[in-house]
Each structure stands twice: as C-alpha cells, then as structure tokens.
Design an enzyme around this catalytic site. Structure first.
Site, mmCIF file in Angstrom:
data_model
loop_
_atom_site.group_PDB
_atom_site.id
_atom_site.type_symbol
_atom_site.label_atom_id
_atom_site.label_comp_id
_atom_site.label_asym_id
_atom_site.label_seq_id
_atom_site.Cartn_x
_atom_site.Cartn_y
_atom_site.Cartn_z
ATOM 1 N N ARG A 172 0.823 -1.212 0.000
ATOM 2 C CA ARG A 172 0.000 0.000 0.000
ATOM 3 C C ARG A 172 0.863 1.272 0.000
ATOM 4 O O ARG A 172 0.532 2.271 0.616
ATOM 5 C CB ARG A 172 -0.967 0.000 1.191
ATOM 6 C CG ARG A 172 -1.910 -1.204 1.218
ATOM 7 C CD ARG A 172 -2.792 -1.242 -0.029
ATOM 8 N NE ARG A 172 -3.620 -2.452 -0.043
ATOM 9 C CZ ARG A 172 -3.330 -3.562 -0.715
ATOM 10 N NH1 ARG A 172 -2.214 -3.623 -1.445
ATOM 11 N NH2 ARG A 172 -4.130 -4.599 -0.698
ATOM 12 N N SER A 222 -12.123 -0.930 1.902
ATOM 13 C CA SER A 222 -11.508 -1.524 3.085
ATOM 14 C C SER A 222 -10.850 -0.426 3.920
ATOM 15 O O SER A 222 -10.006 0.318 3.421
ATOM 16 C CB SER A 222 -10.461 -2.556 2.656
ATOM 17 O OG SER A 222 -9.823 -3.116 3.777
ATOM 18 N N GLU A 292 -6.098 2.084 6.015
ATOM 19 C CA GLU A 292 -5.706 1.995 4.616
ATOM 20 C C GLU A 292 -6.284 3.181 3.849
ATOM 21 O O GLU A 292 -5.724 3.632 2.865
ATOM 22 C CB GLU A 292 -6.224 0.680 4.041
ATOM 23 C CG GLU A 292 -5.851 0.400 2.614
ATOM 24 C CD GLU A 292 -6.227 -1.004 2.196
ATOM 25 O OE1 GLU A 292 -6.966 -1.140 1.206
ATOM 26 O OE2 GLU A 292 -5.793 -1.957 2.861
#
Length: 302
Positions: A172, A222, A292
C-alpha cells in the site's frame, strides 16, 4: 473559503469554486473544495500544477475518490479530478493507460485484447493513478506485479519517466506518496491468455466481491490495513462492533472491515467510528489497526 479571483478567472483550464466533495467521494461525505478542476490532457494537468505552485496554492490529485475520507470542513487549495483523463491504448502485450482510467475499464480492455494478469483489479472501485499511488491490490495481486513504467509530474510540475524499480513499491505504498508525484500514465505489462477464461475469472472475482462486500452502500472500501497474522473483519466482529453505528456511519453487517453510509453520514461520523474500532480492538487484542483509507483535510491531532 477566500477566493483568489485571478487564479480562477485567468486560468486557461476551467476552475470551479467552493464545490462540495460529497458529490465526488464514494462515501458521499466531505465539505467544499476551495477550487476544483477536471483536466482532460497531460498539458492541462501540468498547467494546473504549475499555476498552483506559482500562486502558492496547495493542490491535490484525485481520481474516483473511492478510498478517501474528506473532512466536513472541506479542502483548501485546488482539487484536480483526473477521471476525464482516461485513454487506454493497446501495444502488443502492454496497455498504455492514462491515470484517470477506471480499473474496471482497464480490465475490460485487457479481456477484449485476450491479455491476462489484470483480473485481480477488475472490481476495485478506483482509477489507475490512485491504484498506483497506494499500490492497490486484491485476491493475491498488486499493481507492482503489472506496472512497468510510470509517467508522472514531480513536485515542480515537470514531466518525468520512472521505471518499476524506481517507484519503490511496497505494501500500500509507492514513491508517489514520498515525493508528492502526480501520476499521469503507466505502461501495464500483461500476458497472452484465453479471452473466455479471463472473462470467467473476472466474473468469479466480481461475484465473490459482491457476496462478501457491501457494494450496495456508499463506503470508502476496506478501512484498515491487514495486520500480519490477522484478519481485520473477524477481529472487529470478535470485538463486538459489527453493526455498530455512530451518526449515519455503520460497521457493515456484511463485512466488518467496511464502514458504510446508511443515513446521511458525515466525515466526522466516519472518524469517530474508526477511532472507536481502533481503541476497542487494541484493548481486546493489543493490535493497533492502521488505516488503509486516506484522510484529507484533517489536522494531525484529529
């Protein structure tokens, strides 16, 4: 927010003023952007970035705004939306793709050309630029697996080329986050496959996603990164928070790793619910869940 008339009126690319970000975000939340522009070419994006630098106005690049939470107070500076900048060209085993192209459209183009390797991203609700920025992934694949070259603007608005290795991909994360790069285009390298098998695989992944994720409701995707050795959804469930609601934001009853907007939620509702989840999970498991999702327009303390 205060308006700089010269910045807006004399711009060669149309700039709108005081535009609600809730009209653009997947959560349907967020206050007004001080300025907003929707360029259609490399040159227009470069022009807007350089003009922002010249006027000392901060700028922010957004695609589908599918994995962000924008403050209810809005955003200072210029928001540049890239979704009108979305050409996808085939070049043998490669696709040359503009940053504003939706991942679904890229997956469909790859299938049309009988190119395999992009199926994992077919259901991710974002654009290529955002996906590269955060090295998005799903079902065992990540952007780092397929992106070979990137064209981007540096912090001064100059166009530069980057190889895969230069882009420092990790979980990420990419170089774009470290150096405030504006991704313009990328070369995606794929392999020859069976068109029918690719289409079947994409349908299978989309069906799995629809069965497990609350796609029918507004959300930011998410919310948390997966901690090593754990799954976020089951931890939130065991902490007794599935279905928990603050204001109009709710921990999804379908997948506890998602927070959905069920009743005119605000960004503050989202933030308060995220904090509650983090605190409760830490107390029960001793694990700090790292978001995230990107938070835009909030100060460090909040």
């Amino acid at each position: 927010m205060e308006k700089n008339n010269k910045f807006v009126v004399e711009s060669k690319v149309p700039i709108k003023y005081d535009v609600l970000m809730s009209n653009y975000t997947y959560t349907l939340t967020g206050g007004p952007a001080q300025y907003l522009a929707e360029p259609k070419t490399f040159a227009e994006i470069s022009y807007l970035v350089k003009r922002s630098i010249e006027f000392e106005i901060p700028y922010l690049i957004l695609g589908n705004a599918s994995n962000v939470i924008v403050s209810d107070q809005g955003l200072k500076g210029l928001v540049i939306i890239t979704t009108h900048f979305s050409e996808i060209k085939n070049n043998g085993l490669k696709l040359i793709v503009d940053a504003g192209a939706k991942l679904k459209d890229i997956a469909d183009k790859a299938a049309e050309e009988s190119l395999t390797g992009f199926e994992f991203a077919c259901g991710i609700p974002g654009t290529l630029g955002g996906a590269i920025f955060m090295n998005a992934g799903a079902y065992g694949g990540e952007m780092t697996d397929i992106v070979k070259e990137i064209t981007a603007l540096d912090a001064k608005g100059n166009i530069k080329q980057y190889s895969h290795d230069e882009f420092s991909f990790s979980y990420r994360h990419s170089l774009a986050q470290d150096q405030n790069l504006v991704i313009l285009q990328a070369v995606i390298s794929l392999q020859v496959g069976s068109r029918q098998e690719i289409i079947t695989k994409m349908k299978e992944l989309n069906d799995r996603r629809a069965a497990r994720q609350p796609l029918e409701l507004p959300s930011c995707g998410s919310v948390f990164r997966r901690p090593p050795g754990h799954f976020v959804g089951p931890m939130i469930q065991e902490a007794g928070l599935q279905g928990k609601q603050i204001g109009g934001a709710q921990v999804s009853k379908k997948h506890a790793g998602f927070i959905v907007n069920i009743d005119h939620a605000t960004a503050t509702d989202y933030i308060n619910l995220i904090h509650l989840i983090q605190e409760t999970v830490f107390q029960k498991f001793g694990i700090h869940l790292k978001p995230e999702v990107r938070f835009l327009g909030f100060d460090e303390q909040s």
